[in-house]
Design an enzyme around this catalytic site. Structure first.
Site, PDB file in Angstrom:
ATOM      1  N   ASP A 273      26.794 -14.807  -6.210  1.00 35.95           N
ATOM      2  CA  ASP A 273      27.808 -15.624  -6.882  1.00 35.95           C
ATOM      3  C   ASP A 273      27.202 -16.230  -8.142  1.00 35.95           C
ATOM      4  O   ASP A 273      26.354 -17.119  -8.068  1.00 35.95           O
ATOM      5  CB  ASP A 273      28.292 -16.721  -5.931  1.00 35.95           C
ATOM      6  CG  ASP A 273      29.323 -17.644  -6.567  1.00 35.95           C
ATOM      7  OD1 ASP A 273      29.711 -17.409  -7.735  1.00 35.95           O
ATOM      8  OD2 ASP A 273      29.748 -18.605  -5.898  1.00 35.95           O
TER       9      ASP A 273
ATOM     10  N   GLU B  93       0.523 -19.961 -26.095  1.00 36.41           N
ATOM     11  CA  GLU B  93      -0.375 -20.986 -25.565  1.00 36.41           C
ATOM     12  C   GLU B  93       0.498 -22.084 -24.956  1.00 36.41           C
ATOM     13  O   GLU B  93       1.171 -22.807 -25.676  1.00 36.41           O
ATOM     14  CB  GLU B  93      -1.240 -21.591 -26.679  1.00 36.41           C
ATOM     15  CG  GLU B  93      -2.059 -20.574 -27.451  1.00 36.41           C
ATOM     16  CD  GLU B  93      -2.742 -21.200 -28.660  1.00 36.41           C
ATOM     17  OE1 GLU B  93      -2.506 -22.408 -28.927  1.00 36.41           O
ATOM     18  OE2 GLU B  93      -3.505 -20.503 -29.340  1.00 36.41           O
TER      19      GLU B  93
ATOM     20  N   GLU C  85       1.054 -25.542 -22.925  1.00 36.92           N
ATOM     21  CA  GLU C  85       0.422 -26.800 -22.544  1.00 36.92           C
ATOM     22  C   GLU C  85       1.267 -27.511 -21.480  1.00 36.92           C
ATOM     23  O   GLU C  85       2.497 -27.347 -21.449  1.00 36.92           O
ATOM     24  CB  GLU C  85       0.276 -27.698 -23.772  1.00 36.92           C
ATOM     25  CG  GLU C  85      -0.597 -27.083 -24.852  1.00 36.92           C
ATOM     26  CD  GLU C  85      -0.513 -27.796 -26.191  1.00 36.92           C
ATOM     27  OE1 GLU C  85      -1.348 -27.515 -27.067  1.00 36.92           O
ATOM     28  OE2 GLU C  85       0.412 -28.623 -26.368  1.00 36.92           O
TER      29      GLU C  85
ATOM     30  N   GLU D  30      -6.748 -30.143 -22.693  1.00 41.57           N
ATOM     31  CA  GLU D  30      -6.129 -30.340 -24.008  1.00 41.57           C
ATOM     32  C   GLU D  30      -6.413 -31.749 -24.524  1.00 41.57           C
ATOM     33  O   GLU D  30      -7.145 -32.519 -23.922  1.00 41.57           O
ATOM     34  CB  GLU D  30      -4.615 -30.078 -23.923  1.00 41.57           C
ATOM     35  CG  GLU D  30      -4.163 -28.778 -24.576  1.00 41.57           C
ATOM     36  CD  GLU D  30      -4.393 -28.768 -26.076  1.00 41.57           C
ATOM     37  OE1 GLU D  30      -4.354 -29.849 -26.701  1.00 41.57           O
ATOM     38  OE2 GLU D  30      -4.609 -27.670 -26.628  1.00 41.57           O
TER      39      GLU D  30
ATOM     40  N   GLU E 108      -4.271 -26.559 -20.897  1.00 42.45           N
ATOM     41  CA  GLU E 108      -3.716 -25.352 -21.516  1.00 42.45           C
ATOM     42  C   GLU E 108      -4.366 -24.126 -20.897  1.00 42.45           C
ATOM     43  O   GLU E 108      -5.587 -24.092 -20.692  1.00 42.45           O
ATOM     44  CB  GLU E 108      -3.972 -25.369 -23.028  1.00 42.45           C
ATOM     45  CG  GLU E 108      -3.498 -24.123 -23.762  1.00 42.45           C
ATOM     46  CD  GLU E 108      -3.728 -24.229 -25.261  1.00 42.45           C
ATOM     47  OE1 GLU E 108      -3.288 -25.236 -25.857  1.00 42.45           O
ATOM     48  OE2 GLU E 108      -4.361 -23.318 -25.837  1.00 42.45           O
TER      49      GLU E 108
ATOM     50  N   HIS F 120       2.668 -22.754 -28.628  1.00 37.11           N
ATOM     51  CA  HIS F 120       2.410 -22.000 -29.848  1.00 37.11           C
ATOM     52  C   HIS F 120       2.476 -20.510 -29.518  1.00 37.11           C
ATOM     53  O   HIS F 120       1.871 -20.069 -28.524  1.00 37.11           O
ATOM     54  CB  HIS F 120       1.033 -22.338 -30.409  1.00 37.11           C
ATOM     55  CG  HIS F 120       0.835 -23.800 -30.662  1.00 37.11           C
ATOM     56  ND1 HIS F 120      -0.411 -24.379 -30.772  1.00 37.11           N
ATOM     57  CD2 HIS F 120       1.726 -24.806 -30.816  1.00 37.11           C
ATOM     58  CE1 HIS F 120      -0.288 -25.671 -30.992  1.00 37.11           C
ATOM     59  NE2 HIS F 120       1.009 -25.962 -31.005  1.00 37.11           N
TER      60      HIS F 120
ATOM     61  N   ARG G 212      -2.739 -27.508 -39.804  1.00 34.46           N
ATOM     62  CA  ARG G 212      -2.083 -27.336 -38.503  1.00 34.46           C
ATOM     63  C   ARG G 212      -0.788 -28.125 -38.382  1.00 34.46           C
ATOM     64  O   ARG G 212      -0.213 -28.200 -37.307  1.00 34.46           O
ATOM     65  CB  ARG G 212      -3.052 -27.712 -37.374  1.00 34.46           C
ATOM     66  CG  ARG G 212      -4.188 -26.717 -37.226  1.00 34.46           C
ATOM     67  CD  ARG G 212      -5.174 -27.122 -36.147  1.00 34.46           C
ATOM     68  NE  ARG G 212      -6.266 -26.161 -36.053  1.00 34.46           N
ATOM     69  CZ  ARG G 212      -6.311 -25.134 -35.210  1.00 34.46           C
ATOM     70  NH1 ARG G 212      -5.302 -24.920 -34.389  1.00 34.46           N
ATOM     71  NH2 ARG G 212      -7.340 -24.320 -35.193  1.00 34.46           N
TER      72      ARG G 212
ATOM     73  N   GLU H  39       1.123 -17.461 -36.174  1.00 37.47           N
ATOM     74  CA  GLU H  39       1.294 -18.415 -35.069  1.00 37.47           C
ATOM     75  C   GLU H  39       2.451 -19.355 -35.391  1.00 37.47           C
ATOM     76  O   GLU H  39       2.383 -20.107 -36.364  1.00 37.47           O
ATOM     77  CB  GLU H  39       0.007 -19.223 -34.874  1.00 37.47           C
ATOM     78  CG  GLU H  39       0.107 -20.312 -33.812  1.00 37.47           C
ATOM     79  CD  GLU H  39      -1.092 -21.252 -33.833  1.00 37.47           C
ATOM     80  OE1 GLU H  39      -1.142 -22.150 -32.974  1.00 37.47           O
ATOM     81  OE2 GLU H  39      -1.961 -21.100 -34.713  1.00 37.47           O
TER      82      GLU H  39
ATOM     83  N   ARG I 117       4.311 -22.623 -34.443  1.00 37.90           N
ATOM     84  CA  ARG I 117       3.790 -23.795 -33.742  1.00 37.90           C
ATOM     85  C   ARG I 117       4.869 -24.751 -33.238  1.00 37.90           C
ATOM     86  O   ARG I 117       4.564 -25.739 -32.570  1.00 37.90           O
ATOM     87  CB  ARG I 117       2.840 -24.551 -34.669  1.00 37.90           C
ATOM     88  CG  ARG I 117       1.597 -23.745 -35.021  1.00 37.90           C
ATOM     89  CD  ARG I 117       0.678 -24.508 -35.964  1.00 37.90           C
ATOM     90  NE  ARG I 117       0.218 -25.763 -35.399  1.00 37.90           N
ATOM     91  CZ  ARG I 117      -0.775 -25.896 -34.531  1.00 37.90           C
ATOM     92  NH1 ARG I 117      -1.429 -24.829 -34.096  1.00 37.90           N
ATOM     93  NH2 ARG I 117      -1.135 -27.091 -34.085  1.00 37.90           N
TER      94      ARG I 117
END
Length: 447
Positions: free
Chosen positions: A54, A132, A134, A185, A192, A241, A315, A335, A337
Site C-alpha cells: 500500500d 563525505e 558527517e 570532525e 565523518e 560534501h 572552503r 566538490e 559543498r
C-alpha cells in the site's frame, strides 16, 4: 530455478546462510528508509512479479485511490545484515517501485536517478561520486548531550567514539561498501566516514545503507547518531560534501586537462559542468538542503557555503577543486559543498548531474574563481556587493526558486516536483507561526 545468475545467487545464499527474512528496502521522496519483510518462499515470485504494498501511506507516493504499487528487488543489492543474529538471519535487497502495469513509478526517487544517469550515458558519460557524510553521536535521541569534546582528527581519549567508528567501518565492509577514511570532525562528538567513490546509483544505495549502519551501530553501543544538518547552535553543522566527475566510455576522466591555461587542470567540459552547478544552485538547493534546519547550517561564518562561487583554496565557496594531487587525472574532480546528509541521495545526485549536464549542453562559461576575493565568513550582503550571488537564505526562499525551475520539473518529473513544493511550503508556513525551534524543526529521532 530462476534463470538470472544474480537471482540464483540470492536464492542459494538464503538457503546456505539460514536466512529466514529478506527485508525489501526502498526510499520515500524525502529520503526516509521504508521496508517490509519477505519470507524466502516468496522470493522467486518477487523477482518475477514484485511484491505488492500500500503506497498511500508513503510520503510522496500515491493517493489512496491509486495506492497499489509493486516493490521489485534488485538482486545485486542483496546482503545479509551483519548486525542481526546469524542464526535465523535477516538479509536485505533494495527495491525499485513499479505500477501494477509494470511501469516505473513516477514517485520512485531511485528511478529518477536512473533516468538522469541514463541520459548522461547517452551523452557518453558515467557519473562518479564520492560523498563525505558527517554526523553527531549523542547520549540519546532526546537531546544533544555529546560524548566528547574532541575536534578535527583527534586521536586521544577526547575521541571516545573511536570504537563506534571502527565497528561502523567493519559493518559497512561486511555490507560490501568500501570506506576510504574515518575520523573525528570539527565539532564535539562529530564524526565523518568517507565512502570510496562509485557510480551514482550504487553510491545512493550505499548512502542509504551507510546511514542505517551508523544508527544501528550507535544503538548497539547505547548512544544515538544524528544526521540533522544543524543540531547545535554553537557547533558546526553536518555536511555531505559530494565529490564528482564524469568518465567517458574509454574510462578517461573528461574533467582533466593537463594543458589547462588557468592552472586548475580542468577541461572545457569540467568548466561548463561547474558553471551548471553554479547557475542552477538556487533551484536545486531545496533538494540538497530540504529542511528548515538545513538553512541554520548555510550561514556566514563557517565552512558551509553561502555564496555561489568556485575556487580551490577557499572552503567557503560552493564548488571547490580539491588540490591534493593536482596533476593526477584519476584525482581530478569537483566538490559540491552545500548538500547536507538529511537529503535524499537519489534526488540529490540526480539534480547535481542534471545541473552539470545542463551546463555542458548550454556551453556555459565559468565565472572567475574567488580563491582570494571572498574571505571565509563574508556576509551575504558583502558577497552581493562583490557581485556574487548567494544560496537561498531559508527553506521558504528555496521552495520558491525550486517551484519556478523548469530544469527541476523536467529532472524530477511533475509528481515529485509538485509534491516537494506542496510539502515544503507547508513546512515553511508551519515554521512561521509555530511554538518553539525544537518543535518546528525536524527532531533528532527522525534525522
Amino acid at each position: 530455478m530462476v534463470a538470472n545468475p544474480e537471482q540464483d545467487f540470492v536464492l542459494k545464499t538464503v538457503e546456505s546462510r539460514d536466512v529466514h527474512f529478506v527485508r525489501f528496502w526502498f526510499t520515500d521522496v524525502l529520503g526516509n528508509m521504508k521496508s517490509f519483510a519477505v519470507v524466502p518462499d516468496e522470493l522467486e515470485s518477487a523477482f518475477e512479479d514484485g511484491m505488492g504494498f500500500d503506497a498511500s501511506c508513503i510520503a510522496g507516493f500515491s493517493a489512496a485511490s491509486e495506492s497499489d504499487m509493486l516493490a521489485h528487488p534488485d538482486p545485486s543489492t542483496f546482503q545479509v545484515l551483519p548486525w542481526r543474529p546469524q542464526s535465523n538471519a535477516v538479509a536485505r535487497m533494495i527495491c525499485s517501485i513499479r505500477t501494477p502495469e509494470g511501469e516505473p513509478y513516477v514517485g520512485d526517487s531511485r528511478h529518477v536517478l536512473e533516468s538522469v544517469v541514463r541520459r548522461a550515458a547517452e551523452a557518453g558519460y558515467s557519473f562518479i561520486v564520492g560523498p563525505e557524510l558527517e554526523y553527531f553521536y549523542f547520549k540519546d535521541a532526546e537531546g544533544t548531550e555529546v560524548l566528547d569534546r574532541g575536534s578535527y582528527f583527534d586521536l586521544t581519549s577526547l575521541d571516545s567514539a573511536s570504537d563506534l567508528r571502527r565497528d561502523t567501518v567493519l559493518t559497512l565492509e561486511k555490507m560490501g561498501i568500501p570506506v576510504e577514511y574515518s575520523h573525528h570532525e570539527k565539532g564535539p562528538s562529530q564524526h565523518e566516514i568517507d565512502l570510496r567513490y562509485a557510480d551514482a546509483l550504487s553510491m545512493a544505495d550505499a548512502v542509504m545503507t551507510y546511514k542505517q549502519v551508523v544508527k544501528e551501530v550507535a544503538m548497539k553501543h547505547g548512544v544515538y547518531a544524528s544526521f540533522m544538518p544543524k543540531p547545535m547552535a554553537d557547533a558546526p553543522g553536518n555536511g555531505m560534501h559530494v565529490h564528482q566527475s564524469l568518465i567517458d566510455n574509454s574510462g578517461n576522466n573528461v574533467f582533466f586537462d593537463a594543458n589547462d591555461s588557468s592552472g586548475y587542470n580542468l577541461s572545457s567540459v569540467a568548466k561548463s559542468y561547474i558553471a551548471g552547478l553554479l547557475k542552477y544552485a538556487p533551484e536545486y538547493t531545496l533538494v540538497t538542503n530540504q529542511y528548515v534546519n538545513s538553512y541554520k547550517r548555510l550561514q556566514p561564518g563557517g565552512e558551509a557555503p553561502t555564496c555561489i562561487s568556485w575556487g580551490a583554496r577557499n572552503r567557503s565557496t560552493l564548488v571547490r577543486i580539491p588540490g591534493y594531487r593536482p596533476n593526477s587525472e584519476s584525482a581530478c574532480r569537483v566538490e559540491l559543498r552545500s548538500p547536507d546528509p538529511a537529503a535524499n541521495p537519489y534526488l540529490a545526485f540526480a539534480v547535481m548531474l542534471a545541473a552539470g549536464l545542463a551546463g555542458i549542453e548550454e556551453g556555459l562559461e565559468l565565472m572567475d574563481p574567488v580563491d582570494d576575493a571572498a574571505p571565509l565568513g563574508c556576509s551575504r550582503h558583502e558577497h552581493r556587493e562583490r557581485g556574487i550571488e548567494t544560496l537561498p537564505e531559508s527553506l521558504g526562499e528555496a521552495v520558491e526558486r525550486f517551484a519556478a525551475s523548469r530544469l527541476m520539473r523536467e529532472t524530477l518529473g511533475e509528481h515529485i516536483h509538485d509534491y516537494l513544493v506542496r510539502a515544503k511550503r507547508a513546512e515553511w508556513e508551519a515554521y512561521q507561526g509555530i511554538v518553539s525551534d525544537w518543535e518546528l524543526e525536524q527532531n533528532l529521532a527522525v534525522l
